[in-house]
Design a protein around this motif. Structure first.
Motif, PDB file in Angstrom:
ATOM      1  N   LEU A  43      -4.056   0.265  -7.302  1.00 44.84           N
ATOM      2  CA  LEU A  43      -4.898   0.296  -6.224  1.00 44.84           C
ATOM      3  C   LEU A  43      -5.559   1.834  -5.264  1.00 44.84           C
ATOM      4  CD1 LEU A  43      -4.203  -3.085  -5.386  1.00 44.84           C
ATOM      5  CD2 LEU A  43      -6.253  -2.203  -6.970  1.00 44.84           C
ATOM      6  N   THR A  44      -4.411   2.571  -4.988  1.00 47.31           N
ATOM      7  CA  THR A  44      -4.077   4.108  -4.547  1.00 47.31           C
ATOM      8  C   THR A  44      -4.758   5.148  -5.597  1.00 47.31           C
ATOM      9  OG1 THR A  44      -1.754   3.858  -3.715  1.00 47.31           O
ATOM     10  CG2 THR A  44      -2.914   5.464  -3.733  1.00 47.31           C
ATOM     11  N   TRP A  45      -4.385   4.785  -6.679  1.00 52.27           N
ATOM     12  CA  TRP A  45      -5.410   5.354  -7.682  1.00 52.27           C
ATOM     13  C   TRP A  45      -6.868   5.277  -7.779  1.00 52.27           C
ATOM     14  CZ3 TRP A  45      -5.387   4.477 -13.363  1.00 52.27           C
ATOM     15  CH2 TRP A  45      -6.425   5.855 -14.671  1.00 52.27           C
ATOM     16  N   ARG A  46      -7.305   3.800  -8.275  1.00 56.72           N
ATOM     17  CA  ARG A  46      -8.430   3.655  -8.399  1.00 56.72           C
ATOM     18  C   ARG A  46      -9.520   3.485  -7.093  1.00 56.72           C
ATOM     19  NH1 ARG A  46     -10.071   5.027 -13.299  1.00 56.72           N
ATOM     20  NH2 ARG A  46      -9.196   3.759 -14.413  1.00 56.72           N
ATOM     21  N   LEU A  47      -9.063   3.521  -5.965  1.00 60.89           N
ATOM     22  CA  LEU A  47     -10.311   3.098  -4.480  1.00 60.89           C
ATOM     23  C   LEU A  47      -9.223   3.874  -3.939  1.00 60.89           C
ATOM     24  CD1 LEU A  47      -8.546  -0.726  -3.926  1.00 60.89           C
ATOM     25  CD2 LEU A  47     -10.748   0.284  -5.610  1.00 60.89           C
ATOM     26  N   LYS A  48      -8.648   5.461  -3.787  1.00 63.96           N
ATOM     27  CA  LYS A  48      -8.646   5.941  -2.925  1.00 63.96           C
ATOM     28  C   LYS A  48      -8.775   7.467  -3.635  1.00 63.96           C
ATOM     29  CE  LYS A  48      -5.993   3.774   0.881  1.00 63.96           C
ATOM     30  NZ  LYS A  48      -5.059   3.469   1.855  1.00 63.96           N
ATOM     31  N   GLY A  49      -8.795   7.538  -5.171  1.00 68.30           N
ATOM     32  CA  GLY A  49      -8.792   9.095  -5.506  1.00 68.30           C
ATOM     33  C   GLY A  49      -7.936   9.200  -5.669  1.00 68.30           C
ATOM     34  N   ASP A  50      -6.551   8.908  -5.611  1.00 62.99           N
ATOM     35  CA  ASP A  50      -5.352   9.695  -5.260  1.00 62.99           C
ATOM     36  C   ASP A  50      -4.876  10.117  -6.851  1.00 62.99           C
ATOM     37  OD1 ASP A  50      -2.281  10.552  -5.746  1.00 62.99           O
ATOM     38  OD2 ASP A  50      -2.104   9.433  -3.419  1.00 62.99           O
ATOM     39  N   THR A  51      -4.965  11.076  -7.214  1.00 62.97           N
ATOM     40  CA  THR A  51      -4.426  11.650  -9.080  1.00 62.97           C
ATOM     41  C   THR A  51      -2.767  11.709  -8.929  1.00 62.97           C
ATOM     42  OG1 THR A  51      -4.946  13.399  -8.130  1.00 62.97           O
ATOM     43  CG2 THR A  51      -6.601  12.648  -9.039  1.00 62.97           C
ATOM     44  N   THR A  52      -2.240  11.524  -8.344  1.00 56.41           N
ATOM     45  CA  THR A  52      -0.890  11.759  -8.227  1.00 56.41           C
ATOM     46  C   THR A  52      -0.086  10.447  -8.499  1.00 56.41           C
ATOM     47  OG1 THR A  52      -0.896  13.533  -6.193  1.00 56.41           O
ATOM     48  CG2 THR A  52       1.104  12.351  -7.023  1.00 56.41           C
ATOM     49  N   ALA A  53      -0.899   9.173  -7.368  1.00 55.32           N
ATOM     50  CA  ALA A  53      -0.934   7.972  -8.435  1.00 55.32           C
ATOM     51  C   ALA A  53      -0.931   7.570  -9.752  1.00 55.32           C
ATOM     52  CB  ALA A  53      -1.027   6.941  -6.931  1.00 55.32           C
ATOM     53  N   GLY A  54      -2.595   7.949  -9.648  1.00 52.22           N
ATOM     54  CA  GLY A  54      -2.967   8.343 -11.427  1.00 52.22           C
ATOM     55  C   GLY A  54      -2.167   8.227 -12.576  1.00 52.22           C
ATOM     56  N   ALA A  55      -0.753   9.105 -11.911  1.00 51.77           N
ATOM     57  CA  ALA A  55       0.068  10.308 -13.158  1.00 51.77           C
ATOM     58  C   ALA A  55       0.849   8.908 -13.960  1.00 51.77           C
ATOM     59  CB  ALA A  55       0.025  11.016 -12.855  1.00 51.77           C
ATOM     60  N   ASN A  56       0.678   8.239 -12.175  1.00 56.49           N
ATOM     61  CA  ASN A  56       1.973   7.259 -12.979  1.00 56.49           C
ATOM     62  C   ASN A  56       1.011   6.087 -14.773  1.00 56.49           C
ATOM     63  OD1 ASN A  56       4.071   6.590 -11.482  1.00 56.49           O
ATOM     64  ND2 ASN A  56       2.698   7.238 -10.345  1.00 56.49           N
ATOM     65  N   PHE A  57      -0.420   6.355 -14.563  1.00 54.13           N
ATOM     66  CA  PHE A  57      -1.118   5.322 -15.922  1.00 54.13           C
ATOM     67  C   PHE A  57      -1.669   6.383 -16.902  1.00 54.13           C
ATOM     68  CE2 PHE A  57      -0.717   3.215 -11.485  1.00 54.13           C
ATOM     69  CZ  PHE A  57      -0.313   2.479 -11.781  1.00 54.13           C
ATOM     70  N   VAL A  58      -1.576   7.764 -16.909  1.00 54.19           N
ATOM     71  CA  VAL A  58      -2.103   8.185 -17.223  1.00 54.19           C
ATOM     72  C   VAL A  58      -1.410   8.755 -18.124  1.00 54.19           C
ATOM     73  CG1 VAL A  58      -4.120   9.906 -18.156  1.00 54.19           C
ATOM     74  CG2 VAL A  58      -4.242   7.620 -15.842  1.00 54.19           C
ATOM     75  N   GLY A  59      -1.875   9.184 -19.456  1.00 53.60           N
ATOM     76  CA  GLY A  59      -0.825  10.357 -21.006  1.00 53.60           C
ATOM     77  C   GLY A  59       0.272   9.670 -20.924  1.00 53.60           C
ATOM     78  N   ALA A  60       0.889  10.462 -21.919  1.00 50.80           N
ATOM     79  CA  ALA A  60       1.674  10.213 -22.796  1.00 50.80           C
ATOM     80  C   ALA A  60       3.155  10.788 -22.191  1.00 50.80           C
ATOM     81  CB  ALA A  60       1.882  11.235 -24.206  1.00 50.80           C
ATOM     82  N   ALA A  61       2.717  10.946 -21.320  1.00 50.45           N
ATOM     83  CA  ALA A  61       4.329  11.878 -20.067  1.00 50.45           C
ATOM     84  C   ALA A  61       4.022  10.505 -19.157  1.00 50.45           C
ATOM     85  CB  ALA A  61       4.253  12.833 -20.659  1.00 50.45           C
ATOM     86  N   CYS A  62       3.264   9.369 -19.331  1.00 49.52           N
ATOM     87  CA  CYS A  62       2.552   8.878 -18.328  1.00 49.52           C
ATOM     88  C   CYS A  62       3.716   8.381 -16.411  1.00 49.52           C
ATOM     89  CB  CYS A  62       1.880   8.086 -17.274  1.00 49.52           C
ATOM     90  SG  CYS A  62       2.168   6.333 -18.401  1.00 49.52           S
ATOM     91  N   GLY A  63       4.545   7.680 -15.111  1.00 48.26           N
ATOM     92  CA  GLY A  63       4.836   8.272 -14.863  1.00 48.26           C
ATOM     93  C   GLY A  63       5.718   6.848 -15.448  1.00 48.26           C
ATOM     94  N   LEU A  64       4.557   4.707 -15.395  1.00 44.24           N
ATOM     95  CA  LEU A  64       5.338   4.068 -16.201  1.00 44.24           C
ATOM     96  C   LEU A  64       5.941   4.200 -18.325  1.00 44.24           C
ATOM     97  CD1 LEU A  64       3.231   1.598 -14.841  1.00 44.24           C
ATOM     98  CD2 LEU A  64       5.089   2.543 -14.097  1.00 44.24           C
ATOM     99  N   CYS A  65       5.280   5.302 -18.414  1.00 42.97           N
ATOM    100  CA  CYS A  65       5.511   5.675 -19.339  1.00 42.97           C
ATOM    101  C   CYS A  65       7.174   6.107 -19.912  1.00 42.97           C
ATOM    102  CB  CYS A  65       4.733   6.512 -20.165  1.00 42.97           C
ATOM    103  SG  CYS A  65       3.407   5.977 -20.883  1.00 42.97           S
ATOM    104  N   ARG A  66       7.524   6.359 -19.040  1.00 43.42           N
ATOM    105  CA  ARG A  66       9.520   6.987 -18.969  1.00 43.42           C
ATOM    106  C   ARG A  66      10.224   5.948 -17.851  1.00 43.42           C
ATOM    107  NH1 ARG A  66       6.485  11.040 -16.997  1.00 43.42           N
ATOM    108  NH2 ARG A  66       6.939  10.681 -14.911  1.00 43.42           N
TER     109      ARG A  66
END
Length: 395
Positions: free
Chosen positions: A245-268
């Motif tokens: 929600l911090t990514w999608r509703l507040k535009g925080d791309t640091t939070a978004g990095a947990n969801f995006v890309g092969a090396a995302c935060g949750l991917c690890r």
């Protein structure tokens, strides 16, 4: 193809038993303690203008406007404090969260109650004299729900005011409801309890039917259908919901990095991750984190290619996904040959039809692919899923 026809009855029975206990044990509004790990300790309240809902807000409203998150409870139970730890955690990070049902309420909720939550918040933001006057960001609204509440979230996700949808341990019950997927136009995220979650097959079925090009995330945490909502601050589901929600509703791309890309935060982490069409809003496409096990077939210009990935493995069984991608020309149908490891067998299959020998073919809804377009199918099997091969051909 829906794989568990009786899922709706089971979901309601499982979650209502949990929320019924919460009705007895939950705190009243007067006794509710502020809490959450965020910078704005949060509490909940009710409003005469929305008497059958529970409103979670920072005790002291921050200077920044609050995005809005409306929530459908597990079991569609009308107890707005059924997931109190989870919702209070979200609010403590600077969100207004509204749950259907009064605090410790009884009875059942309906999807229009989520719409009424949005209506009320928008009206309060514009009403002089309201504590929320000019304090809410009505351009950033998320809808979500757990289990039966997730079905309610689907039902209102087409509301033009909704900017993202979150589905927690839920999936559509019948193919006749797939129109709700086809009308999705805003980003969606799934947070599911892994293969032991009774909603898992339906969520995976929905994932495979999402509109092409729709930004989508799916995370599976192997905790089963009950999630972590009752844990302090909502546990891991609470932490990840705040990040999303911090990514999608507040535009925080640091939070978004947990969801995006092969090396995302949750991917690890302990989460099993799938992604579709995700970017960090900078226009750069991101490749989903899959482990290829085969090369495109059919020569230099194959009609289609298939990529196999084990999503989950446990002693004696596994879940795998196969991504089918059209080549340089459009497809009207596809067929994938599966080379399973010795001793491995398929016990259930979704988004594809079993064919002769070790082959599967497309369903009626995912056979037509434009050049470069992808679709997915999956299956659960016995044995070890590692080392399988897949080969795609047009049909």
């Amino acid at each position: 193809m829906r794989t568990r026809a009786k899922i709706g009855v089971v979901l309601s029975a499982v979650v209502v038993s949990v929320t019924a206990a919460a009705v007895v044990l939950g705190a009243t509004p007067a006794d509710a303690a502020t809490g959450g790990s965020g910078p704005y300790p949060a509490d909940y309240e009710t409003s005469a203008g929305l008497p059958d809902h529970t409103i979670y807000r920072p005790q002291a409203l921050p200077a920044q406007r609050l995005p809005i998150f409306v929530w459908g409870n597990g079991g569609c139970a009308a107890n707005g404090t059924g997931q109190v730890n989870f919702l209070r955690e979200i609010s403590s990070h600077g969100f207004l969260a509204i749950a259907s049902g009064a605090p410790n309420g009884s009875g059942s909720t309906t999807s229009p109650m989520l719409t009424r939550s949005i209506d009320w918040a928008v009206a309060e933001n514009s009403r002089p004299g309201s504590k929320y006057y000019g304090r809410l960001d009505t351009t950033k609204i998320a809808v979500g729900g757990w289990s039966c509440g997730g079905l309610e979230a689907y039902a209102v996700s087409h509301d033009a005011r909704v900017t993202t949808t979150t589905i927690f341990s839920s999936g559509l019950l019948n193919d006749a409801d797939d129109y709700q997927l086809r009308r999705l136009t805003k980003p969606i995220a799934y947070f599911i309890g892994g293969p032991s979650d009774i909603a898992y097959p339906n969520a995976v079925d929905d994932w495979g039917k999402l509109p092409a090009g729709l930004p989508a995330f799916m995370g599976n945490l192997n905790v089963g259908h009950g999630g972590t909502y009752d844990q302090p601050n909502g546990g891991e589901f609470g932490r990840v919901a705040v990040l999303y929600l911090t990514w999608r509703l507040k535009g925080d791309t640091t939070a978004g990095a947990n969801f995006v890309g092969a090396a995302c935060g949750l991917c690890r982490s302990q989460w099993q991750v799938q992604q579709k069409n995700l970017t960090l809003d900078d226009g750069t496409p991101v490749t989903p984190p899959v482990t290829p096990s085969s090369s495109p077939s059919g020569g230099a210009n194959p009609a289609c290619s298939a990529v196999y990935a084990v999503q989950d493995q446990w002693p004696g069984g596994f879940v795998a996904n196969v991504t089918v991608t059209a080549g340089s020309t459009a497809l009207t149908g596809w067929q994938v040959a599966l080379g399973l490891p010795s001793g491995a067998t398929i016990t259930s299959l979704w988004n594809a039809v079993p064919g002769d020998a070790a082959t599967v073919t497309n369903q009626s809804y995912n056979g037509r692919l434009t050049a470069g377009q992808s679709t997915t199918f999956g299956f659960q099997g016995t044995g070890n899923g590692s080392g399988a091969t897949v080969t795609c051909a047009a049909r």
